[in-house]
Design a protein around this motif. Structure first.
Motif, PDB file in Angstrom:
ATOM      1  N   ASN A 161       0.838  -1.192   0.000  1.00  0.00           N
ATOM      2  CA  ASN A 161       0.000   0.000   0.000  1.00  0.00           C
ATOM      3  C   ASN A 161       0.874   1.243   0.000  1.00  0.00           C
ATOM      4  O   ASN A 161       1.997   1.229   0.515  1.00  0.00           O
ATOM      5  N   ASP A 196      -6.516   6.724  -0.028  1.00  0.00           N
ATOM      6  CA  ASP A 196      -7.465   5.658  -0.396  1.00  0.00           C
ATOM      7  C   ASP A 196      -7.824   5.731  -1.875  1.00  0.00           C
ATOM      8  O   ASP A 196      -7.898   4.701  -2.560  1.00  0.00           O
ATOM      9  N   LYS A 234      -7.014   2.870  -4.710  1.00  0.00           N
ATOM     10  CA  LYS A 234      -8.060   2.279  -5.553  1.00  0.00           C
ATOM     11  C   LYS A 234      -7.651   2.356  -7.032  1.00  0.00           C
ATOM     12  O   LYS A 234      -7.777   1.391  -7.773  1.00  0.00           O
TER      13      LYS A 234
END
Length: 156
Positions: A52, A72, A76
């Motif tokens: 991440n 976030d 995505k």
């Protein structure tokens, strides 16, 4: 991450056929950049870490929440890029799981996941074997034609 995404975008826009090689490691954004290539190759003993994205933020609680929301959204988009590039071999959920665990992929795992197309050295062996098989088939065809020709000559 923004700079690496820009490199990815520039490579995708380039109309030339691109082969990307992992000679050591493709960690972090380098793994993303590799996805811009038409053909992706890892050598034996190389690695790729998918994880991440990180950021550093300072400010109020609202500022930190805003940064987390941006992160976030970037994540995505990053997962979508891998899913699209892997052409159905992997789901967004699987990529998320791999990234959540900060997974080190060896060549076999990367090939199975679909983030590379070839492990250097292995494909050439398969090609050599296919070439030898084709040569043997052609030799058998030539022998068969010679037998058929000889058989025809005997009937005359």
């Amino acid at each position: 991450m923004k700079e690496g995404t820009a490199i990815f975008t520039q490579l995708k826009r380039c109309k030339a056929y691109k082969t990307g090689y992992v000679d050591g490691v493709a960690n972090s954004i380098a793994a993303t950049i590799l996805q811009a290539c038409d053909h992706r190759v890892m050598g034996e003993g190389t690695g790729m870490i998918l994880h991440n994205m990180w950021t550093v933020a300072v400010g109020s609680a609202d500022d930190l929440r805003n940064e987390a929301d941006k992160l976030d959204a970037w994540m995505k988009a990053s997962r979508a890029l891998f899913v699209q590039r892997c052409e159905g071999k992997v789901t967004e959920e699987k990529i998320k799981e791999v990234m959540d665990k900060e997974t080190l992929l060896g060549p076999d795992d990367a090939l199975e996941l679909g983030v590379i197309d070839e492990i250097a050295g292995r494909t050439s062996i398969a090609v050599d074997e296919a070439m030898q098989s084709t040569k043997k088939i052609n030799e058998m065809k030539d022998k068969n034609q010679a037998v058929q020709f000889c058989g025809s000559a005997k009937r005359i």
